[in-house]
Design a protein around this motif. Structure first.
Motif, PDB file in Angstrom:
ATOM      1  N   CYS A   1       0.806  -1.219   0.000  1.00  0.00           N
ATOM      2  CA  CYS A   1       0.000   0.000   0.000  1.00  0.00           C
ATOM      3  C   CYS A   1       0.843   1.274   0.000  1.00  0.00           C
TER       4      CYS A   1
ATOM      5  N   GLU B   1     -12.193   2.934   4.160  1.00  0.00           N
ATOM      6  CA  GLU B   1     -11.128   3.808   3.677  1.00  0.00           C
ATOM      7  C   GLU B   1     -11.521   5.256   3.925  1.00  0.00           C
TER       8      GLU B   1
ATOM      9  N   PRO C   1      -9.968   8.736   3.004  1.00  0.00           N
ATOM     10  CA  PRO C   1      -8.886   9.405   2.262  1.00  0.00           C
ATOM     11  C   PRO C   1      -8.307  10.604   2.995  1.00  0.00           C
ATOM     12  N   ASP C   2      -9.173  11.366   3.726  1.00  0.00           N
ATOM     13  CA  ASP C   2      -8.711  12.556   4.451  1.00  0.00           C
ATOM     14  C   ASP C   2      -9.418  12.572   5.794  1.00  0.00           C
TER      15      ASP C   2
ATOM     16  N   PHE D   1      -4.530   9.741   6.617  1.00  0.00           N
ATOM     17  CA  PHE D   1      -5.164   8.719   5.778  1.00  0.00           C
ATOM     18  C   PHE D   1      -5.277   7.411   6.552  1.00  0.00           C
TER      19      PHE D   1
ATOM     20  N   ALA E   1      -6.916   3.245   6.029  1.00  0.00           N
ATOM     21  CA  ALA E   1      -7.652   2.197   5.329  1.00  0.00           C
ATOM     22  C   ALA E   1      -7.508   0.923   6.142  1.00  0.00           C
TER      23      ALA E   1
ATOM     24  N   ARG F   1      -4.827  10.511   0.657  1.00  0.00           N
ATOM     25  CA  ARG F   1      -4.590   9.693  -0.523  1.00  0.00           C
ATOM     26  C   ARG F   1      -5.710   8.671  -0.664  1.00  0.00           C
ATOM     27  N   THR F   2      -5.647   7.853  -1.669  1.00  0.00           N
ATOM     28  CA  THR F   2      -6.561   6.719  -1.855  1.00  0.00           C
ATOM     29  C   THR F   2      -5.748   5.514  -2.301  1.00  0.00           C
TER      30      THR F   2
ATOM     31  N   THR G   1      -5.381   1.972  -4.566  1.00  0.00           N
ATOM     32  CA  THR G   1      -5.841   1.393  -5.824  1.00  0.00           C
ATOM     33  C   THR G   1      -6.715   0.186  -5.523  1.00  0.00           C
TER      34      THR G   1
ATOM     35  N   ARG H   1      -6.526  -2.418  -2.253  1.00  0.00           N
ATOM     36  CA  ARG H   1      -7.663  -2.767  -1.397  1.00  0.00           C
ATOM     37  C   ARG H   1      -7.847  -4.290  -1.319  1.00  0.00           C
TER      38      ARG H   1
END
Length: 367
Positions: free
Chosen positions: A41, A87, A89-90, A111, A113, A136-137, A139, A143
């Motif tokens: 990740c 998840e 992201p912020d 972040f 996840a 961020r995120t 992909t 995941r």
């Protein structure tokens, strides 16, 4: 924001504690998983987080110093209320985490996840999560990888739980079997004291010796964790100690054995032969308190055969007319028959040699 307790909190906590993992030492299998999750990740932090009643505790961690935090710092306590994967992201843009001490203070996590760790009964006990200090995120591949690794964490926890349960069951079985052996041995000794007939006494003594050999075999099997073989050296040495403990003060019993594996039926037959030889030597070879020694050995000639050798240095053996018979056979002849039967079980050749200097009995059999 402090997360609400899950709707089935009592059942969830019971499930978590059934794994007996909280506050245990680090283990390489789990450390490898968080290391891999962090690399896949591309995050500086990865944790196996277990959500307890008033804290979250980390079974494994990368890039994060504390081994546990209070629940007001726990994003995982929110994640387990959701579906399998969460998840954020912020964290500054999410009401669940905008006031989280990890976000507003050090190390300024932004972040998160996490893939839930879900037990077979459906209860979430924590997460495998990754954290970063920038929004961020992930992909789709990342995941999926995180979810796959979370299932691997649960597989490891389940495996350890099953091993622990099996060990407890083996210990309970061992305890009950030993109690049974002790009870039967006590009954045999009581019966032997009351019986007057010499033949009956010999039979009872023979049965008690058989139980001693079986008890030794059981003790060895309990250390083998389900294997159907026993260690030749450890089995014979353990049996020798039991036989030595029952010998009179004037007779010593010594054992030597090469390392190797014996099938259970082989060990059982050896136990019968050895215990009968020792008993007969004690009874017939060292009369009048004469000091002496019984030596037992099991030698390997490599990959092909074993040689079991039993010796005593006692007197009282007839030099003629007794070759090819069993030393000091009991008056019923049962000991002789049992040793012969045991040799047949080994598919071995039993030979004997009796002289005024002592007796030797040998059985050669294939591995």
């Amino acid at each position: 924001m402090l997360a609400d307790p899950p709707p089935e909190q009592d059942a969830r906590l019971e499930t978590l504690r059934s794994y007996d993992v909280l506050d245990t030492d680090a283990e390489a299998d789990f450390d490898d998983i968080v290391d891999l999750a962090s690399k896949i990740c591309d995050t500086p932090v990865s944790l196996i987080s277990l959500v307890d009643e008033g804290r979250q505790w980390f079974k494994a961690r990368v890039g994060f110093e504390p081994h546990e935090t209070a629940l007001d710092q726990s994003v995982c306590s929110h994640a387990i209320l959701s579906e399998d994967f969460t998840e954020i992201p912020d964290m500054g843009a999410d009401s669940r985490t905008v006031d989280n001490p990890l976000y507003i203070g050090d190390p300024r996590v932004k972040f998160y996840a996490g893939a839930n760790l879900v037990a077979p009964n459906g209860q979430p006990i924590g997460t495998l999560c990754v954290l970063d200090t920038k929004p961020r995120t992930l992909t789709e591949f990342q995941r999926q990888a995180l979810q796959t690794l979370s299932r691997h964490v649960m597989m490891q926890l389940e495996l350890r739980k099953k091993i622990r349960i099996e060990a407890a069951l083996r210990a309970e079985m061992d305890h009950r079997v030993k109690n049974s052996f002790q009870t039967i041995a006590s009954l045999l000794r009581m019966a032997s004291r009351k019986v007057k007939d010499a033949d009956a006494k010999d039979v009872l003594a023979l049965v008690e010796r058989r139980f001693t050999a079986v008890a030794s075999l059981h003790g060895e099997l309990m250390t083998r964790e389900g294997k159907d073989t026993v260690g030749a050296d450890s089995f014979l040495n353990q049996l020798g100690k039991l036989l030595a403990a029952g010998a009179p003060d004037n007779v010593t019993v010594t054992c030597t054995a090469d390392p190797g594996e014996l099938q259970v039926i082989q060990a059982s037959a050896i136990g019968m032969i050895v215990s009968e030889f020792v008993a007969n030597s004690i009874k017939h070879a060292f009369k009048g308190g004469r000091a002496g020694e019984v030596t037992l050995s099991l030698r390997s000639d490599g990959d092909a055969r074993w040689l079991l050798e039993c010796r005593d240095n006692g007197g009282g053996h007839e030099p003629s007319g007794s070759r090819g018979t069993v030393s000091g056979a009991d008056s019923t002849g049962l000991g002789q028959k049992l040793m012969a039967t045991a040799a047949e079980q080994l598919n071995g050749r039993l030979t004997t040699d009796f002289t005024p200097e002592g007796a030797v009995m040998m059985v050669s059999f294939a591995k």
